[in-house]
Design an enzyme around this catalytic site. Structure first.
Site, PDB file in Angstrom:
ATOM      1  N   GLY A 171     -30.879  -0.444 -46.388  1.00  0.00           N
ATOM      2  CA  GLY A 171     -30.392   0.929 -46.299  1.00  0.00           C
ATOM      3  C   GLY A 171     -30.916   1.656 -45.078  1.00  0.00           C
ATOM      4  O   GLY A 171     -30.201   2.460 -44.463  1.00  0.00           O
ATOM      5  N   ASP A 172     -32.158   1.384 -44.718  1.00  0.00           N
ATOM      6  CA  ASP A 172     -32.750   2.041 -43.554  1.00  0.00           C
ATOM      7  C   ASP A 172     -31.992   1.707 -42.275  1.00  0.00           C
ATOM      8  O   ASP A 172     -31.793   2.561 -41.411  1.00  0.00           O
ATOM      9  CB  ASP A 172     -34.214   1.612 -43.398  1.00  0.00           C
ATOM     10  CG  ASP A 172     -35.103   2.145 -44.499  1.00  0.00           C
ATOM     11  OD1 ASP A 172     -34.829   3.251 -44.998  1.00  0.00           O
ATOM     12  OD2 ASP A 172     -36.072   1.468 -44.864  1.00  0.00           O
ATOM     13  N   HIS A 173     -31.579   0.458 -42.130  1.00  0.00           N
ATOM     14  CA  HIS A 173     -30.855   0.088 -40.917  1.00  0.00           C
ATOM     15  C   HIS A 173     -29.420   0.598 -40.943  1.00  0.00           C
ATOM     16  O   HIS A 173     -28.839   0.860 -39.881  1.00  0.00           O
ATOM     17  CB  HIS A 173     -30.917  -1.420 -40.700  1.00  0.00           C
ATOM     18  CG  HIS A 173     -32.264  -1.870 -40.235  1.00  0.00           C
ATOM     19  ND1 HIS A 173     -32.876  -3.011 -40.672  1.00  0.00           N
ATOM     20  CD2 HIS A 173     -33.140  -1.289 -39.367  1.00  0.00           C
ATOM     21  CE1 HIS A 173     -34.065  -3.133 -40.090  1.00  0.00           C
ATOM     22  NE2 HIS A 173     -34.246  -2.092 -39.296  1.00  0.00           N
ATOM     23  N   GLY A 176     -29.959   3.835 -39.570  1.00  0.00           N
ATOM     24  CA  GLY A 176     -30.213   3.786 -38.136  1.00  0.00           C
ATOM     25  C   GLY A 176     -28.942   3.854 -37.319  1.00  0.00           C
ATOM     26  O   GLY A 176     -28.812   4.676 -36.397  1.00  0.00           O
TER      27      GLY A 176
END
Length: 401
Positions: A171-173, A176
């Site tokens: 999810g973080d990427h 990003g």
């Protein structure tokens, strides 16, 4: 090769992954990114030692999201430290942060406060649950907000089994590349208006969008997302089958009726075309378990390599289920630009995962290594107009290391 963001000055106050991932993509694209860290560093620097108890010679996850940046270490709880942050932001085009909103407001680093100082600033906020609502300051990692609460984990959990575990930073990427796209759009708008703006996204919202088909079906038709298994999928021609050498092939027969004859030709079972159980997409859905059993028996007769030759020859759409060991050796991964050479501080280069967008006219490459904590503190302060006497005073007060 500087990339399309050449000349854009970015200040990042981010921790762990979601915020730094936005800055990492912009740095790849050529932006000059200054990473503000507390004097003890972004906690992501110590993940493998402090978080997992594994002593690693390098920290590959940190490297992916922080290469090409400069690091300044500041005690921004101190008034002199906050003054440095303000000096940086007064000159910046973009500010990226994934600090919770309440903490930013206490520090005077919320959007309204900074917009009054720098009206051209594009302010990118990445949060767990958004900037409004009762949970806006709720602690979040992507496995909670993106994976668990958004419905993704439940949608992938077949009856009677445990929810699957998300791989690191999925999810973080997503945040990003989403945040980088939002920043690019806001910079484009600034060329017309002369004004910056607040760009925001959240892990929760990204998760809901990621399974947007399921969410939309619930909104429009009231039907919940039903987890699928190999024997209950609506279309067994877009599913996975194990080969004789214990590998998996994923068939890609989304247009089941059109691609059904190609598969029958490949598996040499022409009689199934006239079998009333399998003669249409609807019939195959109704008799999914029976067809899966037949296909399991067929695919178990050959190795992955043997099936690859047969399926390609007969025009069957498919893909191998690969491990990361195989992915990094896959020539198509190389051809599509999945990897990039990054300079090392000690000299030479190393292979890393590339951010996922290329540009034909403004090609980018990674110009500088992953920074050490506070590596560029003095260099950046000198650029801001601080003299050596002032820098020494800040060191004496431990505002900077």
């Amino acid at each position: 090769m500087p990339g399309p963001m050449e000349g854009i000055n970015v200040v990042e106050l981010g921790f762990w992954v979601a915020g730094p991932s936005v800055g990492g993509v912009l740095a790849d694209w050529g932006a000059a990114v200054i990473k503000i860290e507390p004097t003890d560093g972004d906690p992501m620097r110590g993940l493998f030692v402090k978080g997992f108890g594994v002593d690693m010679p390098v920290n590959p996850p940190f490297e992916l999201d922080n290469r090409g940046k400069r690091s300044i270490a500041i005690d921004f709880d101190d008034a002199d430290g906050r003054a440095i942050v303000y000096d940086l932001l007064d000159r910046a085009d973009v500010f990226i942060t994934n600090v919770r909103p309440a903490g930013l407001e206490r520090a005077g680093l919320d959007y309204d406060s900074l917009a009054r100082r720098n009206s051209r600033l594009v302010y990118c906020s990445v949060t767990g649950y958004g900037l409004k609502g009762a949970d806006r300051d709720r602690p979040a990692f992507d496995i909670g907000a993106y994976w668990s609460r958004s419905g993704i984990a439940a949608a992938l959990t077949a009856p009677g089994i445990e929810p699957p575990y998300q791989r690191g930073a999925m999810g973080d990427h997503t945040a990003g590349i989403t945040g980088a796209g939002g920043v690019a759009a806001a910079l484009l708008a600034r060329t017309r208006t002369g004004k910056g703006q607040l760009v925001s996204t959240s892990l929760f919202r990204l998760g809901i969008f990621t399974i947007g088909w399921d969410t939309m079906i619930k909104l429009r038709l009231g039907a919940p997302a039903t987890p699928m298994t190999r024997t209950t999928t609506p279309n067994p021609l877009i599913s996975c089958y194990r080969t004789r050498d214990q590998r998996w092939i994923w068939l890609l027969g989304l247009q089941g009726d059109r691609l059904w004859p190609d598969l029958l030709r490949a598996i040499r079972r022409p009689e199934l075309e006239n079998d009333p159980r399998f003669g249409s997409l609807g019939a195959r859905r109704e008799h999914c378990a029976e067809l899966v059993l037949i296909l399991d028996e067929v695919f178990a007769t050959k190795t992955l390599g043997e099936w690859a030759e047969v399926l390609d020859r007969e025009g069957v759409w498919w893909a191998p289920v690969q491990t990361t060991e195989e992915v990094v050796e896959d020539p198509q991964a190389e051809a599509c630009g999945a990897f990039v050479d990054v300079p090392l501080a000690e000299g030479g280069t190393t292979r890393m995962v590339s951010s996922p967008v290329d540009f034909s006219a403004t090609r980018w490459s990674v110009a500088t290594p992953v920074p050490e904590l506070g590596q560029h503190t003095e260099e950046i302060l000198l650029e801001l107009g601080y003299d050596w006497q002032k820098i020494a005073a800040l060191k004496e007060k431990r505002v900077i290391p």
